[in-house]
Design a protein around this motif. Structure first.
Motif, short mmCIF file in Angstrom:
data_model
loop_
_atom_site.label_atom_id
_atom_site.label_comp_id
_atom_site.label_asym_id
_atom_site.label_seq_id
_atom_site.Cartn_x
_atom_site.Cartn_y
_atom_site.Cartn_z
N PHE A 18 54.03 -20.05 -50.97
CA PHE A 18 52.70 -20.07 -49.68
C PHE A 18 52.59 -21.74 -49.90
CE2 PHE A 18 48.69 -21.62 -48.10
CZ PHE A 18 49.06 -20.85 -46.25
N TRP A 19 52.34 -22.63 -50.68
CA TRP A 19 51.12 -23.75 -50.48
C TRP A 19 53.01 -24.63 -50.53
CZ3 TRP A 19 47.20 -25.11 -49.49
CH2 TRP A 19 45.92 -24.16 -49.65
N CYS A 20 54.17 -23.49 -51.27
CA CYS A 20 54.88 -25.43 -51.36
C CYS A 20 55.86 -24.95 -49.92
CB CYS A 20 56.14 -24.62 -52.40
SG CYS A 20 55.66 -24.62 -54.03
N ASP A 21 55.94 -23.73 -49.11
CA ASP A 21 56.16 -23.71 -47.59
C ASP A 21 55.43 -24.25 -46.73
OD1 ASP A 21 58.39 -21.76 -49.12
OD2 ASP A 21 57.69 -20.47 -47.85
N GLU A 24 55.22 -28.49 -47.77
CA GLU A 24 56.78 -29.25 -47.70
C GLU A 24 57.15 -30.10 -46.94
OE1 GLU A 24 61.12 -27.17 -47.40
OE2 GLU A 24 60.59 -26.61 -45.47
N GLU A 25 56.81 -30.58 -45.72
CA GLU A 25 56.70 -31.14 -44.91
C GLU A 25 56.66 -32.72 -45.03
OE1 GLU A 25 56.71 -32.18 -39.68
OE2 GLU A 25 57.12 -30.01 -40.59
N LEU A 26 55.05 -32.44 -46.15
CA LEU A 26 54.62 -33.68 -46.55
C LEU A 26 54.91 -34.25 -48.07
CD1 LEU A 26 51.01 -32.91 -46.85
CD2 LEU A 26 52.51 -34.30 -45.10
N GLY A 27 56.64 -33.22 -48.72
CA GLY A 27 57.15 -33.86 -49.21
C GLY A 27 56.59 -33.47 -50.84
N ALA A 28 56.27 -32.27 -51.26
CA ALA A 28 55.11 -31.81 -52.11
C ALA A 28 56.04 -30.80 -52.37
CB ALA A 28 54.04 -30.93 -51.67
N ALA A 38 50.87 -23.64 -62.45
CA ALA A 38 51.94 -24.29 -61.56
C ALA A 38 51.26 -25.25 -60.74
CB ALA A 38 52.80 -23.63 -60.62
N PHE A 39 51.63 -26.74 -60.63
CA PHE A 39 51.11 -27.80 -60.01
C PHE A 39 51.70 -28.22 -59.13
CE2 PHE A 39 49.51 -27.72 -64.41
CZ PHE A 39 48.10 -27.93 -64.35
N ILE A 40 51.66 -28.27 -58.14
CA ILE A 40 52.33 -28.92 -56.82
C ILE A 40 51.68 -30.03 -55.76
CG2 ILE A 40 52.58 -27.79 -54.46
CD1 ILE A 40 52.06 -25.08 -55.59
N GLY A 41 52.99 -30.64 -55.72
CA GLY A 41 52.47 -32.55 -54.96
C GLY A 41 53.85 -33.37 -54.89
N ASN A 42 53.68 -34.70 -54.44
CA ASN A 42 54.69 -35.53 -54.99
C ASN A 42 54.79 -36.58 -56.59
OD1 ASN A 42 52.40 -35.25 -51.93
ND2 ASN A 42 55.82 -35.62 -51.81
N PRO A 72 47.12 -35.06 -44.43
CA PRO A 72 48.42 -35.10 -43.83
C PRO A 72 49.21 -36.14 -43.57
CG PRO A 72 47.56 -33.71 -42.05
CD PRO A 72 46.62 -33.97 -43.28
N GLY A 73 48.40 -37.40 -42.72
CA GLY A 73 49.18 -38.41 -41.72
C GLY A 73 48.17 -38.43 -40.56
#
Length: 123
Positions: A18-21, A24-28, A38-42, A72-73
């Motif tokens: 869920f979180w990776c999908d 994903e558009e933020l490069g995470a 699990a650690f999700i990020g850039n 998200p910018g």
């Protein structure tokens, strides 16, 4: 200042997906996976979101008043990622909109485990 924020899950694989999908558009992506967490990020040098099954092996419980907020910018990305969260199985907890006039734009949702999150943009 913040290294990572941890949220609980009953299903680590589903939560990672869920979180990776969603991010994903933020490069995470998954930066580190240790099985139950699990650690999700850039990258480990930036703030990350960690999903985990609780260490004490009891059921995870979303905190009342606890929330993860992600910038998200842009307002457009707030709207896009909010819609994507709902497509991925999140539930709305506040549609995109101006919360503080001329200052704060946000959209709120709860992930499939009930953890509250917000995409936001300061004007």
């Amino acid at each position: 200042m913040i290294g990572y924020v941890t949220i609980g899950t009953n299903d680590i694989e589903k939560s990672k997906a869920f979180w990776c999908d969603l991010l994903e558009e933020l490069g995470a992506s998954v930066v580190m996976d240790a099985g139950r967490i699990a650690f999700i990020g850039n990258g480990s040098e930036k703030a990350m979101l960690a999903v985990c099954t609780p260490y004490d092996e009891n059921a995870p419980h979303p905190g009342n008043g606890a929330m993860v907020a992600i910038d998200p910018g842009s307002k457009e990305m707030v709207e896009k990622l909010y819609a994507r969260a709902l497509e991925l199985g999140a539930t709305s907890d506040g549609e995109p909109g101006q919360r503080i006039p001329d200052m704060f734009y946000g959209a709120y949702f709860k992930d499939p485990d009930g953890n509250k999150a917000c995409f936001y943009q300061f004007a």
